[in-house]
Design a protein around this motif. Structure first.
Motif, PDB file in Angstrom:
ATOM      1  N   ALA A 197       0.831  -1.205   0.000  1.00  0.00           N
ATOM      2  CA  ALA A 197       0.000   0.000   0.000  1.00  0.00           C
ATOM      3  C   ALA A 197       0.865   1.255   0.000  1.00  0.00           C
ATOM      4  N   ARG A 198       1.942   1.235   0.812  1.00  0.00           N
ATOM      5  CA  ARG A 198       2.829   2.401   0.859  1.00  0.00           C
ATOM      6  C   ARG A 198       3.521   2.616  -0.483  1.00  0.00           C
ATOM      7  N   ALA A 199       3.930   1.536  -1.125  1.00  0.00           N
ATOM      8  CA  ALA A 199       4.610   1.643  -2.419  1.00  0.00           C
ATOM      9  C   ALA A 199       3.680   2.224  -3.485  1.00  0.00           C
ATOM     10  N   LYS A 200       2.427   1.771  -3.479  1.00  0.00           N
ATOM     11  CA  LYS A 200       1.463   2.287  -4.459  1.00  0.00           C
ATOM     12  C   LYS A 200       1.166   3.755  -4.201  1.00  0.00           C
ATOM     13  N   ALA A 201       1.040   4.135  -2.919  1.00  0.00           N
ATOM     14  CA  ALA A 201       0.786   5.534  -2.580  1.00  0.00           C
ATOM     15  C   ALA A 201       1.958   6.420  -3.007  1.00  0.00           C
ATOM     16  N   ALA A 202       3.166   5.931  -2.787  1.00  0.00           N
ATOM     17  CA  ALA A 202       4.351   6.699  -3.187  1.00  0.00           C
ATOM     18  C   ALA A 202       4.427   6.830  -4.699  1.00  0.00           C
ATOM     19  N   GLN A 215       1.503   3.494 -17.354  1.00  0.00           N
ATOM     20  CA  GLN A 215       0.896   2.299 -17.930  1.00  0.00           C
ATOM     21  C   GLN A 215      -0.171   1.711 -17.003  1.00  0.00           C
ATOM     22  N   SER A 216      -0.406   2.350 -15.874  1.00  0.00           N
ATOM     23  CA  SER A 216      -1.371   1.851 -14.897  1.00  0.00           C
ATOM     24  C   SER A 216      -2.664   2.657 -14.975  1.00  0.00           C
ATOM     25  N   VAL A 217      -3.772   1.983 -15.250  1.00  0.00           N
ATOM     26  CA  VAL A 217      -5.071   2.665 -15.314  1.00  0.00           C
ATOM     27  C   VAL A 217      -5.373   3.360 -13.993  1.00  0.00           C
ATOM     28  N   HIS A 218      -5.078   2.703 -12.877  1.00  0.00           N
ATOM     29  CA  HIS A 218      -5.360   3.289 -11.564  1.00  0.00           C
ATOM     30  C   HIS A 218      -4.583   4.583 -11.353  1.00  0.00           C
ATOM     31  N   ARG A 219      -3.276   4.546 -11.645  1.00  0.00           N
ATOM     32  CA  ARG A 219      -2.460   5.727 -11.441  1.00  0.00           C
ATOM     33  C   ARG A 219      -2.861   6.850 -12.406  1.00  0.00           C
ATOM     34  N   ILE A 220      -3.218   6.484 -13.635  1.00  0.00           N
ATOM     35  CA  ILE A 220      -3.650   7.485 -14.615  1.00  0.00           C
ATOM     36  C   ILE A 220      -4.868   8.238 -14.093  1.00  0.00           C
ATOM     37  N   GLN A 221      -5.870   7.505 -13.634  1.00  0.00           N
ATOM     38  CA  GLN A 221      -7.105   8.147 -13.197  1.00  0.00           C
ATOM     39  C   GLN A 221      -6.902   8.967 -11.931  1.00  0.00           C
ATOM     40  N   GLU A 222      -6.010   8.526 -11.054  1.00  0.00           N
ATOM     41  CA  GLU A 222      -5.716   9.313  -9.858  1.00  0.00           C
ATOM     42  C   GLU A 222      -5.103  10.659 -10.237  1.00  0.00           C
ATOM     43  N   SER A 223      -4.161  10.648 -11.169  1.00  0.00           N
ATOM     44  CA  SER A 223      -3.527  11.893 -11.584  1.00  0.00           C
ATOM     45  C   SER A 223      -4.486  12.765 -12.390  1.00  0.00           C
ATOM     46  N   GLN A 224      -5.350  12.148 -13.182  1.00  0.00           N
ATOM     47  CA  GLN A 224      -6.337  12.923 -13.931  1.00  0.00           C
ATOM     48  C   GLN A 224      -7.284  13.665 -12.992  1.00  0.00           C
ATOM     49  N   ALA A 225      -7.658  13.017 -11.895  1.00  0.00           N
ATOM     50  CA  ALA A 225      -8.533  13.671 -10.924  1.00  0.00           C
ATOM     51  C   ALA A 225      -7.869  14.923 -10.356  1.00  0.00           C
ATOM     52  N   LEU A 226      -6.590  14.828 -10.028  1.00  0.00           N
ATOM     53  CA  LEU A 226      -5.873  15.986  -9.502  1.00  0.00           C
ATOM     54  C   LEU A 226      -5.731  17.067 -10.563  1.00  0.00           C
ATOM     55  N   LEU A 227      -5.442  16.673 -11.805  1.00  0.00           N
ATOM     56  CA  LEU A 227      -5.359  17.641 -12.895  1.00  0.00           C
ATOM     57  C   LEU A 227      -6.680  18.390 -13.071  1.00  0.00           C
ATOM     58  N   GLY A 228      -7.777  17.644 -13.012  1.00  0.00           N
ATOM     59  CA  GLY A 228      -9.088  18.269 -13.140  1.00  0.00           C
ATOM     60  C   GLY A 228      -9.349  19.287 -12.052  1.00  0.00           C
ATOM     61  N   TYR A 229      -8.956  18.950 -10.835  1.00  0.00           N
ATOM     62  CA  TYR A 229      -9.133  19.880  -9.722  1.00  0.00           C
ATOM     63  C   TYR A 229      -8.276  21.130  -9.929  1.00  0.00           C
TER      64      TYR A 229
END
Length: 224
Positions: free
Chosen positions: A35-40, A193-207
């Motif tokens: 979990a820590r690695a994914k968060a980082a 290349q990770s759908v999860h990481r892409i969508q997390e960053s897109q959410a921040l970009l949108g904000y």
């Protein structure tokens, strides 16, 4: 419930779960480390994406603010998980936690419209047809995608461009068709290349885009 199919499906995500007779304490330790690695990883990608997109955020927000000031509206859309991200972005503009509400809608919100268009004219046109009915040259079309190449989104962008709308795309990987298509005025690419990481960053970009639009609207108001 586990089995060969379940193991194959989840092994690449959590390989340590497939080991036989794991000690509970060591398993929890491994889960926490994962979990820590994914968060980082997510935080690092968000930082690099914001840095790479900073100038584009400002220029896009400035143009969006000009259009909103002239009575323009935002229409957001996407497929699957990206449709919920698009709806969240539209909701942020329309019902913000602070500041002025701006006219924004999700084109996936009306199930009757989506299913009628999908059935009557084909799924590739479910967003383009809505823009034909509602879009004006002062408006903004925003599509969210991980691939950046979904046919219904690229067709909608082509229609929006013909109507003089500002077209804003969010994509992952290398940007896909959004990045290569002249119909997309501003393309925000999350290079992962990770759908999860892409969508997390897109959410921040949108904000960040929403916040920058309000900053530019305030500047426009001061000049008037």
């Amino acid at each position: 419930m586990t089995g060969p199919e379940t193991s194959e499906a989840t092994g690449f995500l959590y390989p340590f779960l497939e080991a036989a007779e794991r000690d509970h304490d060591s398993l929890l330790t491994d889960l926490a480390a994962s979990a820590r690695a994914k968060a980082a990883e997510s935080a690092a990608l968000q930082r690099s994406t914001l840095a790479a997109s900073a100038e584009l955020v400002e220029t896009t927000a400035a143009e969006m603010a000009r259009r909103f000031a002239r009575g323009g509206r935002m229409f957001a859309f996407g497929n699957g998980g990206s449709s919920t991200d698009a709806a969240t972005l539209a909701g942020l503009f329309a019902r913000p936690p602070a500041g002025r509400p701006l006219p924004a809608w999700s084109l996936t919100a009306d199930q009757a419209v989506i299913t009628a268009l999908g059935n009557d004219v084909g799924f590739d046109l479910v967003f383009a047809r809505q823009l034909i009915a509602r879009g004006r040259d002062t408006d903004i079309a925003v599509a969210m995608s991980t691939s950046g190449s979904s046919k219904d989104l690229t067709v909608a962008f082509a229609e929006a461009k013909r109507r003089g709308m500002l077209t804003v795309g969010f994509a992952g990987y290398d940007g896909g068709q959004f990045a290569a298509d002249g119909a997309v005025d501003a393309c925000f690419v999350v290079r992962s290349q990770s759908v999860h990481r892409i969508q997390e960053s897109q959410a921040l970009l949108g904000y960040r885009l929403w916040a920058a639009v309000h900053e530019h609207l305030a500047e426009l108001g001061e000049r008037q």
